[in-house]
Write a protein that holds these residues in place. Sequence first.
Motif, short mmCIF file in Angstrom:
data_model
loop_
_atom_site.label_atom_id
_atom_site.label_comp_id
_atom_site.label_asym_id
_atom_site.label_seq_id
_atom_site.Cartn_x
_atom_site.Cartn_y
_atom_site.Cartn_z
N ARG A 101 0.84 -1.19 0.00
CA ARG A 101 0.00 0.00 0.00
C ARG A 101 0.89 1.26 0.00
NH1 ARG A 101 -5.02 -1.72 0.57
NH2 ARG A 101 -5.60 -3.38 1.98
N HIS A 102 2.05 1.10 -0.54
CA HIS A 102 3.02 2.20 -0.59
C HIS A 102 2.41 3.39 -1.35
CE1 HIS A 102 6.73 4.39 -1.28
NE2 HIS A 102 7.34 3.56 -0.44
N PRO A 103 2.51 4.59 -0.81
CA PRO A 103 1.88 5.75 -1.46
C PRO A 103 2.48 6.10 -2.83
CG PRO A 103 3.19 6.44 0.44
CD PRO A 103 3.14 4.96 0.46
N SER A 104 3.70 5.68 -3.12
CA SER A 104 4.33 6.00 -4.41
C SER A 104 4.45 4.77 -5.31
CB SER A 104 5.71 6.60 -4.18
OG SER A 104 5.59 7.84 -3.55
N ARG A 105 3.62 3.79 -5.08
CA ARG A 105 3.74 2.57 -5.89
C ARG A 105 3.44 2.82 -7.36
NH1 ARG A 105 -0.76 1.86 -2.76
NH2 ARG A 105 -2.72 1.65 -3.87
N TYR A 148 14.58 8.68 -13.84
CA TYR A 148 13.97 9.76 -13.06
C TYR A 148 12.86 9.19 -12.16
CZ TYR A 148 10.98 13.57 -11.72
OH TYR A 148 10.20 14.42 -10.97
N PHE A 149 11.97 8.37 -12.73
CA PHE A 149 10.88 7.79 -11.93
C PHE A 149 11.43 6.87 -10.86
CE2 PHE A 149 8.05 9.13 -15.40
CZ PHE A 149 7.00 9.63 -14.65
N TRP A 150 12.46 6.10 -11.20
CA TRP A 150 13.04 5.16 -10.23
C TRP A 150 13.59 5.92 -9.03
CZ3 TRP A 150 12.88 0.81 -8.07
CH2 TRP A 150 13.92 0.37 -7.26
N ARG A 155 13.49 7.93 -3.37
CA ARG A 155 13.40 9.05 -2.41
C ARG A 155 12.12 8.94 -1.59
NH1 ARG A 155 12.51 13.47 -5.54
NH2 ARG A 155 10.33 13.12 -5.13
N ASP A 156 11.00 8.74 -2.28
CA ASP A 156 9.72 8.62 -1.59
C ASP A 156 9.72 7.42 -0.64
OD1 ASP A 156 8.95 10.78 -3.09
OD2 ASP A 156 7.59 9.65 -4.39
N ASP A 157 10.31 6.32 -1.08
CA ASP A 157 10.36 5.12 -0.25
C ASP A 157 11.21 5.35 1.00
OD1 ASP A 157 9.78 2.36 0.35
OD2 ASP A 157 11.83 1.88 -0.30
N ARG A 161 9.66 4.93 4.65
CA ARG A 161 10.21 3.99 5.64
C ARG A 161 10.67 4.72 6.89
NH1 ARG A 161 12.72 -1.44 3.95
NH2 ARG A 161 13.37 -1.15 6.09
N THR A 162 11.29 5.88 6.73
CA THR A 162 11.75 6.64 7.88
C THR A 162 10.57 7.08 8.74
OG1 THR A 162 13.66 7.42 6.63
CG2 THR A 162 13.08 8.66 8.60
N THR A 163 9.54 7.59 8.10
CA THR A 163 8.34 8.01 8.83
C THR A 163 7.71 6.83 9.55
OG1 THR A 163 7.94 9.72 7.17
CG2 THR A 163 6.09 9.13 8.59
N THR A 164 7.62 5.70 8.89
CA THR A 164 7.04 4.49 9.50
C THR A 164 7.86 4.05 10.71
OG1 THR A 164 6.22 3.80 7.34
CG2 THR A 164 6.32 2.11 9.04
#
Length: 170
Positions: A101-105, A148-150, A155-157, A161-164
């Motif tokens: 359920r990753h927000p940037s999937r 670029y997308f990768w 970065r988003d991941d 993960r840090t927030t989690t």
Amino acid sequence: MNSWFWSVVFHSRDVDLTEKLDYSSAVALLGFSLILAVLRVFNVRDEASRVMVSAPIVAFVTTHILYLNCYQLDYGLNMKVCLAMGMLQLILWAVWAGVTRHPSRWKLWVVVIGGGLAALLEIYDFPPYRGFVDAHALWHAATIPLTYFWWSFVRDDSEFRTTTLIKKAK
């Protein structure tokens, strides 16, 4: 960056050394990326487990690079090895993107689908159209937006993960 650098050098100056450096750096990049995919997709956190996952892949990649550089620079074999490692990564990321359920999937889906389509350019190579653009050139062009997308996903991941982990620590 190393892989792109040696690719540019090889395509600018096609000699034995630059070809070996291009092939070797591409295999090294794919091997490292495969290790990261396995570690992230299966959430491997224990240090001993990380080594147990990484060691066979590092050994395989090292052996393949030594084979290419010291025994026979086999383009067909190298293509099969690179495609196998690349496709395995795409499969791992596709399954993970399908269940998380990753927000940037969605960025990951762009990379998986785009990477699969770009791989077709390598598999079904065609000569230069009107003497200008061939499949390999188009493949190189496709890697620019995919990269670029990768990295945007990475970065988003990292932030996710840090927030989690911070929320779990509280």
